[in-house]
Scaffold this active site. Structure first.
Site, PDB file in Angstrom:
ATOM      1  N   VAL A  36       0.935  -1.280  -0.078  1.00 12.06           N
ATOM      2  CA  VAL A  36      -0.033   0.014  -0.005  1.00 12.06           C
ATOM      3  C   VAL A  36       0.908   1.249   0.050  1.00 12.06           C
ATOM      4  O   VAL A  36       0.716   2.149  -0.872  1.00 12.06           O
ATOM      5  CB  VAL A  36      -0.817   0.088   1.074  1.00 12.06           C
ATOM      6  N   THR A  57      -5.381  -0.800   7.531  1.00 15.96           N
ATOM      7  CA  THR A  57      -6.828  -1.216   7.754  1.00 15.96           C
ATOM      8  C   THR A  57      -6.588  -1.482   9.460  1.00 15.96           C
ATOM      9  O   THR A  57      -5.784  -2.003   9.909  1.00 15.96           O
ATOM     10  CB  THR A  57      -7.095  -2.485   7.026  1.00 15.96           C
ATOM     11  N   GLY A  85     -14.377 -21.057  -6.606  1.00 17.40           N
ATOM     12  CA  GLY A  85     -12.745 -21.141  -6.632  1.00 17.40           C
ATOM     13  C   GLY A  85     -12.409 -22.094  -5.348  1.00 17.40           C
ATOM     14  O   GLY A  85     -12.929 -22.882  -4.755  1.00 17.40           O
ATOM     15  N   CYS A  95      -5.447  -9.524   3.049  1.00 16.47           N
ATOM     16  CA  CYS A  95      -6.404  -8.672   3.524  1.00 16.47           C
ATOM     17  C   CYS A  95      -7.642  -9.379   3.953  1.00 16.47           C
ATOM     18  O   CYS A  95      -8.018  -9.516   5.117  1.00 16.47           O
ATOM     19  CB  CYS A  95      -7.052  -7.620   2.481  1.00 16.47           C
ATOM     20  N   LYS A 116      -3.636 -14.265  -6.010  1.00 15.93           N
ATOM     21  CA  LYS A 116      -4.272 -13.975  -7.214  1.00 15.93           C
ATOM     22  C   LYS A 116      -3.423 -13.778  -8.267  1.00 15.93           C
ATOM     23  O   LYS A 116      -2.216 -13.478  -8.267  1.00 15.93           O
ATOM     24  CB  LYS A 116      -5.373 -13.018  -6.882  1.00 15.93           C
ATOM     25  N   ASN A 161     -14.498  -5.388   3.022  1.00 16.58           N
ATOM     26  CA  ASN A 161     -14.005  -6.919   2.597  1.00 16.58           C
ATOM     27  C   ASN A 161     -14.679  -7.857   3.287  1.00 16.58           C
ATOM     28  O   ASN A 161     -14.736  -8.828   2.692  1.00 16.58           O
ATOM     29  CB  ASN A 161     -12.452  -6.599   3.496  1.00 16.58           C
TER      30      ASN A 161
HETATM   31  P1  NAD Z   1       3.069  -4.819   3.949  1.00 19.61           P
HETATM   32  O1  NAD Z   1       3.691  -5.800   5.009  1.00 19.61           O
HETATM   33  O2  NAD Z   1       3.337  -4.997   2.348  1.00 19.61           O
HETATM   34  O3  NAD Z   1       3.963  -3.231   4.254  1.00 19.61           O
HETATM   35  C1  NAD Z   1       4.159  -2.902   5.454  1.00 19.61           C
HETATM   36  C2  NAD Z   1       5.525  -2.198   5.545  1.00 19.61           C
HETATM   37  O4  NAD Z   1       5.570  -1.622   6.716  1.00 19.61           O
HETATM   38  C3  NAD Z   1       6.476  -3.275   5.568  1.00 19.61           C
HETATM   39  O5  NAD Z   1       7.588  -2.824   4.559  1.00 19.61           O
HETATM   40  C4  NAD Z   1       7.198  -2.882   7.098  1.00 19.61           C
HETATM   41  O6  NAD Z   1       8.821  -2.984   7.031  1.00 19.61           O
HETATM   42  C5  NAD Z   1       6.676  -1.236   7.418  1.00 19.61           C
HETATM   43  N1  NAD Z   1       6.776  -0.955   8.734  1.00 19.61           N
HETATM   44  C6  NAD Z   1       6.414  -1.750   9.945  1.00 19.61           C
HETATM   45  N2  NAD Z   1       6.556  -0.967  10.918  1.00 19.61           N
HETATM   46  C7  NAD Z   1       7.012   0.346  10.564  1.00 19.61           C
HETATM   47  C8  NAD Z   1       7.458   1.492  11.185  1.00 19.61           C
HETATM   48  N3  NAD Z   1       6.996   1.745  12.489  1.00 19.61           N
HETATM   49  N4  NAD Z   1       7.821   2.405  10.452  1.00 19.61           N
HETATM   50  C9  NAD Z   1       7.998   2.303   9.192  1.00 19.61           C
HETATM   51  N5  NAD Z   1       7.724   1.383   8.364  1.00 19.61           N
HETATM   52  C10 NAD Z   1       7.277   0.338   8.954  1.00 19.61           C
HETATM   53  O7  NAD Z   1       1.885  -4.453   4.060  1.00 19.61           O
HETATM   54  P2  NAD Z   1       0.479  -3.713   2.965  1.00 19.61           P
HETATM   55  O8  NAD Z   1       0.069  -5.066   2.197  1.00 19.61           O
HETATM   56  O9  NAD Z   1       1.347  -2.670   2.332  1.00 19.61           O
HETATM   57  O10 NAD Z   1      -0.592  -3.627   4.063  1.00 19.61           O
HETATM   58  C11 NAD Z   1      -0.673  -2.172   4.894  1.00 19.61           C
HETATM   59  C12 NAD Z   1      -2.002  -1.669   5.370  1.00 19.61           C
HETATM   60  O11 NAD Z   1      -2.806  -1.487   4.390  1.00 19.61           O
HETATM   61  C13 NAD Z   1      -2.322  -2.888   6.069  1.00 19.61           C
HETATM   62  O12 NAD Z   1      -3.347  -2.517   7.198  1.00 19.61           O
HETATM   63  C14 NAD Z   1      -3.394  -3.650   5.107  1.00 19.61           C
HETATM   64  O13 NAD Z   1      -4.407  -4.369   6.030  1.00 19.61           O
HETATM   65  C15 NAD Z   1      -3.854  -2.442   4.435  1.00 19.61           C
HETATM   66  N6  NAD Z   1      -4.293  -2.705   3.112  1.00 19.61           N
HETATM   67  C16 NAD Z   1      -3.523  -3.565   2.389  1.00 19.61           C
HETATM   68  C17 NAD Z   1      -3.999  -3.697   1.127  1.00 19.61           C
HETATM   69  C18 NAD Z   1      -3.336  -4.651   0.128  1.00 19.61           C
HETATM   70  O14 NAD Z   1      -3.962  -4.996  -1.126  1.00 19.61           O
HETATM   71  N7  NAD Z   1      -2.252  -5.326   0.409  1.00 19.61           N
HETATM   72  C19 NAD Z   1      -5.291  -3.161   0.377  1.00 19.61           C
HETATM   73  C20 NAD Z   1      -5.886  -2.256   1.226  1.00 19.61           C
HETATM   74  C21 NAD Z   1      -5.427  -2.104   2.661  1.00 19.61           C
END
Ligand code: NAD
Length: 456
Positions: A11, A121, A265, A272, A333, A220
């Site tokens: 994200v 989230t 599926g 998520c 996916k 979701n």
């Molecule tokens: P991710 O695990 O890919 O990335 C999170 C990043 O945050 C990691 O690189 C980690 O090293 C970093 N991090 C952790 N603590 C930190 C800190 N204190 N300071 C700086 N960086 C730090 O996670 P993601 O998939 O990008 O998801 C992030 C959020 O967004 C989650 O809450 C997720 O539910 C939500 N979200 C994800 C998606 C998706 O499709 N992946 C879609 C919508 C919402």
């Protein structure tokens, strides 16, 4: 505008790159030094269509910076986005340790007023916890006249595999803001930031903070419900001799239902749906309410992840020694390399433990798959000797007793069926994504089993 993104994952990286592309100066912070080093060396840690190009052009334009320097990240911008992970805790609730650590860092270093945006989230009420964490740090630093801040909830709705497209053409931009003056000022700043996305029509939905936090989980949960609903009906369709694909089209044509998210599926996976459904169930419990529908959604999904394995056992028995299975698709996916909660992991684990050999293919997730499968089989590392990865789909099927399709990558949709049949030991296709028509596959000489298609 200057923007800081805390957390450079799926994200944060997409949001940072796309906001830089609009002319903003974006500072992406992460605690993972290797990720930052890779980005600074021109690499991209995840696969996401179009993302590499956006990153490259904004680095070249001097608008996108990657760093682990917390003080510099806080100083860079008055708008601080929190986009760190919120993985499930042991009890299923969202683990807020990363969100709160990010909040404390802002409070520890801020010297001017800030808008702090929760993009992660997070359960209802988290903005209050983020506020408290920042305020506690400010109280420790300032006896009086400390800088001020407002916490906004701005959940992200992008889909992995289409993240750049979704971020730049959102269906809606949800902004949950406080009713006070600081909240309204924060709203004005975010409206300005998102104005380029609203040129065609207004996409912003402004609401109170808790409703915004809830909206993400509700979205979701609804999507996961549709998937489990269709999977449960697909299993019944197999029993009663109906074809769930025809049923899907029959109900999808009703505008009150629509066609989206009605595909049967192998169960939902990814970073998520599983954790967000669990977290919402947990929130219900904390408030004395059992979310019975969502508990059923989760239970159906848990079982559905074994649907392919059960079809293999039904055909080949439970001892798969000496059998070789080709797997097409490993990522949860298409168009991503994300293996978090991917159904392929259940298939791989079960088949290897039953004695099978696997030759797997995925267009981009092979590297990540090798990493997570090794973790999944940490209790039995010798099993890893029976899985290998092929560079091309047709290499994976050489001599296979069956082809199992787990992820619906486009590259798998139109194979040369004559070549496929000739390459396999036995022409068995177990299709977890209903890519093909059963009659067509039977006419081509395959024993074909889809999901809910009256093909066992
Ligand atoms: P991710 O695990 O890919 O990335 C999170 C990043 O945050 C990691 O690189 C980690 O090293 C970093 N991090 C952790 N603590 C930190 C800190 N204190 N300071 C700086 N960086 C730090 O996670 P993601 O998939 O990008 O998801 C992030 C959020 O967004 C989650 O809450 C997720 O539910 C939500 N979200 C994800 C998606 C998706 O499709 N992946 C879609 C919508 C919402």
């Amino acid at each position: 505008m200057n923007i800081t993104i805390i957390g450079t994952g799926y994200v944060g990286l997409v949001a940072g790159a796309c906001l830089a592309d609009l002319g903003n100066h974006v500072f992406c912070l992460d605690i993972d030094q290797s990720k930052i080093d890779l980005l600074n060396a021109g690499g991209v840690p995840i696969y996401e269509p179009g993302l590499k190009e956006v990153i490259e052009r904004n680095i070249d334009a001097g608008r996108l910076t990657f760093s682990t320097n917390v003080a510099a990240s806080v100083a860079h911008a008055s708008v601080q986005f929190i986009a760190v992970g919120t993985p499930p805790d042991e009890d299923g609730s969202a683990d807020l340790q990363y969100v709160l650590a990010a909040a404390r860092n802002v409070g520890r270093h801020m010297t001017d007023n800030k808008v702090v945006v929760d993009k992660s989230t997070v359960p209802v009420g988290t903005a209050d916890k983020v506020s408290a964490a920042i305020q506690a740090e400010l109280n420790a630093r300032f006896a009086s006249a400390s800088p001020t801040f407002s916490v906004v909830s701005n959940p992200e709705f992008l889909k992995e595999g289409a993240a750049v497209e979704d971020f730049t053409r959102p269906d809606r931009i949800v902004l949950g803001v406080a009713a006070d003056a600081a909240g309204q000022q924060a709203l004005a700043i975010l409206r300005q930031l998102y104005a380029p996305f609203n040129r065609n029509h207004e996409r912003t939905r402004v609401m109170d903070v808790k409703s915004a936090e809830f909206t993400k989980y509700a979205a979701n949960a609804m999507l996961a419900t549709r998937i489990s609903f269709m999977n449960e009906l697909a299993n019944l369709a197999d029993q009663v001799g109906a074809d769930i694909e025809l049923v899907r089209q029959g109900i999808g044509s009703d505008p009150r239902i629509g066609y989206s998210f009605l595909y049967a599926g192998t169960g939902y996976g990814g970073s998520c749906f599983p954790k967000d459904v669990q977290a919402l169930i947990r929130t219900g419990r904390e408030h004395g309410q059992t979310l019975r529908m969502l508990e059923a959604v989760e239970a159906v999904n848990h079982d559905q992840k074994s649907v392919l394995v059960n079809k293999v056992f039904a055909r080949f028995g439970r001892d798969l020694s000496g059998k070789t299975f080709a797997l097409w698709g490993l990522a949860f996916k298409p168009n991503t390399d994300d293996m978090r909660d991917a159904p392929s992991r259940v298939v791989i684990g079960a088949l290897l433990r039953a004695g099978a050999r696997i030759v797997a293919h995925d267009p981009v997730a092979e590297h990540e798959a090798q990493r997570v499968v090794a973790l999944d089989l940490a209790d039995a590392p010798a099993l890893l000797e029976r899985i290998e990865f092929a560079a091309k789909p047709m290499q994976a099927v050489q001599g296979a007793d069956a082809l199992i399709i787990v992820t619906e990558w486009k590259a798998y949709r139109s194979p040369n069926l004559a070549a496929l049949k000739a390459a396999m030991k036995t022409p068995v296709v177990i299709d977890g994504r209903n890519l093909f028509e059963p009659d067509f596959m039977a006419a081509a000489g395959f024993q074909y089993a889809g999901i809910g298609r009256n093909t066992h």
